[in-house]
Design a protein around this motif. Sequence first.
Motif, PDB file in Angstrom:
ATOM      1  N   GLU A  52       0.818  -1.214   0.000  1.00  0.00           N
ATOM      2  CA  GLU A  52       0.000   0.000   0.000  1.00  0.00           C
ATOM      3  C   GLU A  52       0.854   1.267   0.000  1.00  0.00           C
ATOM      4  OE1 GLU A  52      -2.530  -1.576   3.092  1.00  0.00           O
ATOM      5  OE2 GLU A  52      -4.147  -1.759   1.630  1.00  0.00           O
ATOM      6  N   ASP A  53       2.005   1.224   0.697  1.00  0.00           N
ATOM      7  CA  ASP A  53       2.944   2.357   0.616  1.00  0.00           C
ATOM      8  C   ASP A  53       3.385   2.577  -0.834  1.00  0.00           C
ATOM      9  OD1 ASP A  53       2.824   2.730   3.297  1.00  0.00           O
ATOM     10  OD2 ASP A  53       4.843   1.961   3.753  1.00  0.00           O
ATOM     11  N   PHE A  54       3.636   1.475  -1.522  1.00  0.00           N
ATOM     12  CA  PHE A  54       4.048   1.536  -2.933  1.00  0.00           C
ATOM     13  C   PHE A  54       2.932   2.135  -3.793  1.00  0.00           C
ATOM     14  CE2 PHE A  54       3.736  -0.741  -7.037  1.00  0.00           C
ATOM     15  CZ  PHE A  54       4.914  -0.338  -7.652  1.00  0.00           C
ATOM     16  N   PHE A  55       1.678   1.725  -3.537  1.00  0.00           N
ATOM     17  CA  PHE A  55       0.541   2.278  -4.294  1.00  0.00           C
ATOM     18  C   PHE A  55       0.480   3.795  -4.107  1.00  0.00           C
ATOM     19  CE2 PHE A  55      -2.225  -1.803  -3.589  1.00  0.00           C
ATOM     20  CZ  PHE A  55      -1.315  -2.531  -4.318  1.00  0.00           C
ATOM     21  N   VAL A  56       0.626   4.206  -2.843  1.00  0.00           N
ATOM     22  CA  VAL A  56       0.527   5.633  -2.527  1.00  0.00           C
ATOM     23  C   VAL A  56       1.636   6.407  -3.254  1.00  0.00           C
ATOM     24  CG1 VAL A  56       0.806   7.328  -0.654  1.00  0.00           C
ATOM     25  CG2 VAL A  56      -0.699   5.344  -0.338  1.00  0.00           C
ATOM     26  N   ARG A  57       2.868   5.887  -3.199  1.00  0.00           N
ATOM     27  CA  ARG A  57       3.995   6.557  -3.877  1.00  0.00           C
ATOM     28  C   ARG A  57       3.749   6.639  -5.379  1.00  0.00           C
ATOM     29  NH1 ARG A  57       7.198   3.037  -0.916  1.00  0.00           N
ATOM     30  NH2 ARG A  57       7.866   1.859  -2.751  1.00  0.00           N
ATOM     31  N   SER A 118      10.728   0.030  -7.930  1.00  0.00           N
ATOM     32  CA  SER A 118      10.609   1.478  -8.133  1.00  0.00           C
ATOM     33  C   SER A 118      11.908   2.060  -8.685  1.00  0.00           C
ATOM     34  CB  SER A 118      10.279   2.194  -6.814  1.00  0.00           C
ATOM     35  OG  SER A 118       9.117   1.644  -6.262  1.00  0.00           O
ATOM     36  N   ARG A 119      13.053   1.499  -8.237  1.00  0.00           N
ATOM     37  CA  ARG A 119      14.337   2.025  -8.708  1.00  0.00           C
ATOM     38  C   ARG A 119      14.607   1.646 -10.152  1.00  0.00           C
ATOM     39  NH1 ARG A 119      16.668   1.106  -3.851  1.00  0.00           N
ATOM     40  NH2 ARG A 119      17.600  -0.882  -4.453  1.00  0.00           N
ATOM     41  N   LEU A 120      14.196   0.449 -10.537  1.00  0.00           N
ATOM     42  CA  LEU A 120      14.569  -0.066 -11.856  1.00  0.00           C
ATOM     43  C   LEU A 120      13.604   0.349 -12.965  1.00  0.00           C
ATOM     44  CD1 LEU A 120      15.644  -3.722 -10.953  1.00  0.00           C
ATOM     45  CD2 LEU A 120      17.105  -1.722 -11.363  1.00  0.00           C
ATOM     46  N   LEU A 121      12.337   0.549 -12.627  1.00  0.00           N
ATOM     47  CA  LEU A 121      11.335   0.766 -13.676  1.00  0.00           C
ATOM     48  C   LEU A 121      10.776   2.192 -13.623  1.00  0.00           C
ATOM     49  CD1 LEU A 121       9.569  -2.694 -13.378  1.00  0.00           C
ATOM     50  CD2 LEU A 121      11.044  -1.902 -15.231  1.00  0.00           C
ATOM     51  N   PRO A 122      10.316   2.699 -14.775  1.00  0.00           N
ATOM     52  CA  PRO A 122       9.811   4.072 -14.817  1.00  0.00           C
ATOM     53  C   PRO A 122       8.504   4.227 -14.029  1.00  0.00           C
ATOM     54  CG  PRO A 122       9.440   2.980 -16.910  1.00  0.00           C
ATOM     55  CD  PRO A 122      10.256   2.035 -16.087  1.00  0.00           C
ATOM     56  N   PRO A 123       8.197   5.459 -13.596  1.00  0.00           N
ATOM     57  CA  PRO A 123       6.993   5.705 -12.794  1.00  0.00           C
ATOM     58  C   PRO A 123       5.704   5.206 -13.434  1.00  0.00           C
ATOM     59  CG  PRO A 123       8.384   7.657 -12.816  1.00  0.00           C
ATOM     60  CD  PRO A 123       9.020   6.681 -13.750  1.00  0.00           C
ATOM     61  N   ILE A 124       5.621   5.273 -14.762  1.00  0.00           N
ATOM     62  CA  ILE A 124       4.363   4.849 -15.402  1.00  0.00           C
ATOM     63  C   ILE A 124       4.171   3.336 -15.242  1.00  0.00           C
ATOM     64  CG2 ILE A 124       5.314   4.518 -17.750  1.00  0.00           C
ATOM     65  CD1 ILE A 124       1.881   6.095 -16.906  1.00  0.00           C
ATOM     66  N   SER A 125       5.288   2.598 -15.193  1.00  0.00           N
ATOM     67  CA  SER A 125       5.197   1.156 -14.990  1.00  0.00           C
ATOM     68  C   SER A 125       4.752   0.846 -13.557  1.00  0.00           C
ATOM     69  CB  SER A 125       6.550   0.521 -15.299  1.00  0.00           C
ATOM     70  OG  SER A 125       6.610  -0.767 -14.754  1.00  0.00           O
ATOM     71  N   ASN A 126       5.243   1.644 -12.600  1.00  0.00           N
ATOM     72  CA  ASN A 126       4.816   1.451 -11.205  1.00  0.00           C
ATOM     73  C   ASN A 126       3.334   1.786 -11.034  1.00  0.00           C
ATOM     74  OD1 ASN A 126       7.327   0.553 -10.196  1.00  0.00           O
ATOM     75  ND2 ASN A 126       8.075   2.657 -10.240  1.00  0.00           N
ATOM     76  N   LEU A 127       2.887   2.804 -11.776  1.00  0.00           N
ATOM     77  CA  LEU A 127       1.463   3.147 -11.718  1.00  0.00           C
ATOM     78  C   LEU A 127       0.617   2.034 -12.356  1.00  0.00           C
ATOM     79  CD1 LEU A 127      -0.634   5.268 -10.903  1.00  0.00           C
ATOM     80  CD2 LEU A 127      -0.301   6.354 -13.135  1.00  0.00           C
ATOM     81  N   ALA A 128       1.135   1.457 -13.440  1.00  0.00           N
ATOM     82  CA  ALA A 128       0.430   0.334 -14.083  1.00  0.00           C
ATOM     83  C   ALA A 128       0.351  -0.856 -13.121  1.00  0.00           C
ATOM     84  CB  ALA A 128       1.142  -0.069 -15.376  1.00  0.00           C
ATOM     85  N   ALA A 129       1.433  -1.089 -12.374  1.00  0.00           N
ATOM     86  CA  ALA A 129       1.443  -2.185 -11.397  1.00  0.00           C
ATOM     87  C   ALA A 129       0.430  -1.911 -10.291  1.00  0.00           C
ATOM     88  CB  ALA A 129       2.836  -2.347 -10.810  1.00  0.00           C
ATOM     89  N   THR A 130       0.324  -0.655  -9.893  1.00  0.00           N
ATOM     90  CA  THR A 130      -0.646  -0.279  -8.863  1.00  0.00           C
ATOM     91  C   THR A 130      -2.071  -0.522  -9.349  1.00  0.00           C
ATOM     92  OG1 THR A 130       0.866   1.356  -7.960  1.00  0.00           O
ATOM     93  CG2 THR A 130      -1.455   1.636  -7.414  1.00  0.00           C
ATOM     94  N   ALA A 131      -2.362  -0.054 -10.570  1.00  0.00           N
ATOM     95  CA  ALA A 131      -3.710  -0.254 -11.127  1.00  0.00           C
ATOM     96  C   ALA A 131      -4.021  -1.753 -11.219  1.00  0.00           C
ATOM     97  CB  ALA A 131      -3.817   0.405 -12.502  1.00  0.00           C
ATOM     98  N   ALA A 132      -3.028  -2.549 -11.608  1.00  0.00           N
ATOM     99  CA  ALA A 132      -3.229  -3.999 -11.743  1.00  0.00           C
ATOM    100  C   ALA A 132      -3.512  -4.631 -10.383  1.00  0.00           C
ATOM    101  CB  ALA A 132      -1.990  -4.634 -12.380  1.00  0.00           C
ATOM    102  N   LEU A 133      -2.691  -4.309  -9.389  1.00  0.00           N
ATOM    103  CA  LEU A 133      -2.879  -4.919  -8.066  1.00  0.00           C
ATOM    104  C   LEU A 133      -4.157  -4.423  -7.403  1.00  0.00           C
ATOM    105  CD1 LEU A 133       0.818  -4.967  -6.858  1.00  0.00           C
ATOM    106  CD2 LEU A 133      -0.631  -6.938  -7.394  1.00  0.00           C
ATOM    107  N   GLU A 134      -4.573  -3.215  -7.743  1.00  0.00           N
ATOM    108  CA  GLU A 134      -5.855  -2.718  -7.234  1.00  0.00           C
ATOM    109  C   GLU A 134      -7.009  -3.542  -7.795  1.00  0.00           C
ATOM    110  OE1 GLU A 134      -5.342  -0.858  -4.401  1.00  0.00           O
ATOM    111  OE2 GLU A 134      -6.785   0.595  -5.192  1.00  0.00           O
TER     112      GLU A 134
END
Length: 294
Positions: A52-57, A118-134
Amino acid sequence: MDHGSDPDRRVTTRRISFEASLAALPRHFAADGDLVTSHVIAALSSVFPDGEDFFVRSVRHYRDRLDDPVLSRQVAGFIGQESMHGREHRALNARLAELGYPTLQGERLTRWGLALRSRLLPPISNLAATAALEHVTATLAELLLSDPEARRLCGHQGITDLFLWHALEESEHKAVAFDVYRAVGGGERLRILTMRLMTLAFVVGTALQVAASLLLDPATYRRGNLRASLRRFLASPFVQPAVRARLRAYNRRGFHPDDVDASALTARWRDELFGDGGTLRDLLVTASGRGEGT
Ligand SMILES: [Fe+2]
Ligand SMILES: [Fe+2]
């Protein structure tokens, strides 16, 4: 198909504490003292706070780029809700650690894995991961809210209440990260590819956490116990084909989380848990918080 953000969506931050109701939690808290279900619930709880911390970030990174005031307000509510989930699951994890579950190790591993991502992948990929896990959490959440057998399996009242509150809010905010992803120009190919990878990571990660957790529990080695419990778990609503179908729906181009309309379901549980005479009203620290008002 463009839904935009639903102006009627309510994403309320509820300040709440379950600590008192979890003080007397038994080791095997799931229904009928079930071994595997207790460990699955503990494993899920151990990955939630850092997830959830990751989702928020991931969502916060794009906050300043949103020009839709409705979506911006929903993002504030989303951040508030996920922060509270993290806090309450950390408290539960500390309690589960006292009972012998490796929840703190699960938290650390999740934190490490997501920080690396988060360090290795671009922010849009982290946002995509968040949307997926949501979508994964919304699927499990709406199963819990709609299936009495799924709720019964949680067992202990404190666990049931905590997961019901969490499930209600996951359903309330299920489209927020998705709508942010769309609003900042996230594409369908990355969204679907990320979902495929994240489903795999979630299933494998949770299974490994459950396996490690079971290995540390003396009850696992009681003759016939593990086998009977596994059989019961595989017959439970959580691993039925309908859940898999619902998860896979996300991989269709043009999918939107509101394709499954859960507004009646969330309205019902908002009332049962937090309405006049709601069962969790007394646990609220205040009725409204930083997110959207009611
Ligand atoms: Fe959450
Ligand atoms: Fe969420």
